[in-house]
Design a protein around this motif. Sequence first.
Motif, short mmCIF file in Angstrom:
data_model
loop_
_atom_site.label_atom_id
_atom_site.label_comp_id
_atom_site.label_asym_id
_atom_site.label_seq_id
_atom_site.Cartn_x
_atom_site.Cartn_y
_atom_site.Cartn_z
N ASP A 98 0.66 -1.10 0.04
CA ASP A 98 -0.55 0.02 -0.26
C ASP A 98 0.97 1.15 -0.27
O ASP A 98 0.13 2.33 0.20
N LEU A 99 1.99 1.02 -0.59
CA LEU A 99 2.85 1.99 -1.14
C LEU A 99 3.04 2.64 -2.00
O LEU A 99 3.01 2.00 -2.93
N GLU A 103 7.64 5.69 -2.33
CA GLU A 103 7.88 6.07 -1.02
C GLU A 103 8.37 4.49 -0.10
O GLU A 103 9.12 4.98 0.88
N TYR A 107 11.48 4.89 2.76
CA TYR A 107 10.82 4.01 3.45
C TYR A 107 12.11 2.90 4.49
O TYR A 107 12.93 4.06 4.88
N LYS B 10 5.99 5.32 7.78
CA LYS B 10 6.04 4.47 6.62
C LYS B 10 3.82 3.95 7.16
O LYS B 10 2.84 4.35 6.61
N ARG B 13 1.17 7.11 6.82
CA ARG B 13 1.40 7.10 5.04
C ARG B 13 0.11 5.97 4.64
O ARG B 13 -0.71 5.72 4.08
N THR B 14 0.93 4.68 5.15
CA THR B 14 -0.51 3.65 4.56
C THR B 14 -1.55 3.36 5.53
O THR B 14 -2.86 3.44 4.90
N ARG B 17 -3.88 6.53 4.70
CA ARG B 17 -4.21 7.41 3.81
C ARG B 17 -5.11 6.15 2.97
O ARG B 17 -6.25 6.49 1.93
#
Lengths: 318, 276
Positions: A98-99, A103, A107, B10, B13-14, B17
Amino acid sequence: MGDNPNNTTSMIRLENVTKYYKTFPAVNNVSLEIARGEVFGFIGPNGAGKTTTIKMLATLMLPSDGRLSIGGYDIVSEPHEVRRIIGYMPDSFGVYEDLLVWEYLDYFASLYKVDPARRGRAISDVLELTDLAIKRDSQVMSLSRGMKQRLCLAKTLIHDPEVLLLDEPASGLDPHARIEIRELIRELCRMGKTVLVSSHILTELADFCTSIGIIEAGCLLASGRIDDITHQLAGHVMLEITVKGDPGPCVDALSERADIERVTCDGRAIRAEYTGDANEVDELLEYLIRGGARVLSFTRSEADLEDIFLKVTRGVVA
Amino acid sequence: MNISNPILIKEMRTRMRGRRSFLVLTGYVLVLSLILGLVYLVLSNNAPTSVVSSAGRYLTPVLIFVQMGLICLIAPTFSASAISSEREQETFDLLVVSLARPSTIVFGKVGASLSYLLLTLFGSLPLIALTWSLGGVALGDVAIAYLVMLVAGVTYCSMSFMWSTLVRRGVFAQLLSLFTVIFLVAAMPALAMFFTALASNFSGGPSQGFINVVYLLMRTNPFAAIAYLLFGLPMPQGVWMEKVPIWITQVIFYLGLTALSLFFSLRRLERVRKWL
Ligand SMILES: Nc1ncnc2c1ncn2[C@@H]1O[C@H](COP(=O)(O)OP(=O)(O)OP(=O)(O)O)[C@@H](O)[C@H]1O
Ligand SMILES: [Mg+2]
């Protein structure tokens, strides 16, 4: 080590390494040295212990016995220093679905403490190197399997490690993608990195490795520079013979001789290893013809890696 | 906590979103509003006007108790799969070989769950503002109630993170986390009640030591802490810490649990090569 007797240049070092799973020895008393800048092919059939060895090197597993070091740092007592200089790509790996691609790399760049000012550059560089530049803003989820594999390789390179541990980096890829991975490893070699790459397909590694190690059932059967290993078998001449009609009698005739070591036959072509004097090989041809074989071709070749592999692993090729 | 923690970034972000966080937050606020609306309807239809005019006295506690209950249910799920999910999707090896220290992993993962917890708690602020404006409860007490909820959430997140480092399967980690919370908030009072019932059969009544233990058990409970805060629970004469509000000891107890959970998680992650 061949023309490189100076031990201080050895980058990866294993001394009598043993790893037990419960009581089962997956790696059994393996000693190995890989020099700086070398591309080392780690070859063995399924279950040979390649992944176990690489995981110990990658500081994911402790050896039951023995010492391992990379770049002079001990795997057991200095894992953090080892991690700084290695890039590890597991055989089965996951990606965060899901990135976005950048990204994902960002990371790992931050996990590896890549300077934030240089992070953007580093990401572009590895994307370029792995041919994923156009996917920069795509969802990882939307990538094909081969692309995910390359993405994982990109993440392995993000902190510009000196040593790369790649566990079957080309498994599950189509022939074209395999060639691309191979090119990439060549490129890494040109960049001066030390690469350890495992595979159970010897031919996949043969043309770009500078040294190899062959492992089976946890034991290292042979290792060293490719030319050295082929040299060990020098004097042994590989013969390829084709005959008209049934090759059976010819195979039998060859097997009877003391100076013929292994005879294999794949329908038409007979392959045999001749241990006698290379200059007397004409005598063998004469022997065959006298025996009634109608020889169509009779060629000799130097033992190549495939032969070595077959020889040392007693024919267990996965 | 380091804001530039890569794992925290991170996770944000996941998590933020996806549609899931939006749905959870919306669902959370909706459930709270619905319950509030129902209670208000019942009140305004059945209660005398004197009660309705000070509806805040009833609505604010209802809101806080329901919220505390929801936190017990959802907070344990926030980080219960933190490590297990990495292992299930085979990214954990990549994380371990990176330069991330165990503390980076713990604070990144737990921090992400906390930000999620804060989000839900903040989501209820408009509702609490509404009920508080109806009067009846002091602002300071509402603030302390939120502190109790926050600390409870932090504790549950930390405990579930610890489970995720101990259990390979995410589902089991979730279940274990939930059981731990149920044990903490339900089993302890049940035990206390059982003892009290038992004590009523004692000849000459329960001994002082016995009462002390029962009240100590109660001091571990966030619901008791809130009840004490909003309604004032009667404390027997001479019981241990008679003058100390329950919420103070409860918060300290929970912070201790949090510290222990984080400590064990760190230890476990430091020895990752023994169990990976
Ligand atoms: N976690 C484990 N527990 C018990 N035994 C294991 C474990 N992992 C591997 N083994 C055993 O150790 C041996 C070596 O396994 P390993 O994965 O290192 O082989 P490999 O050379 O990488 O094989 P492949 O080519 O299939 O990847 C095998 O016999 C395997 O069954
Ligand atoms: Mg393997």
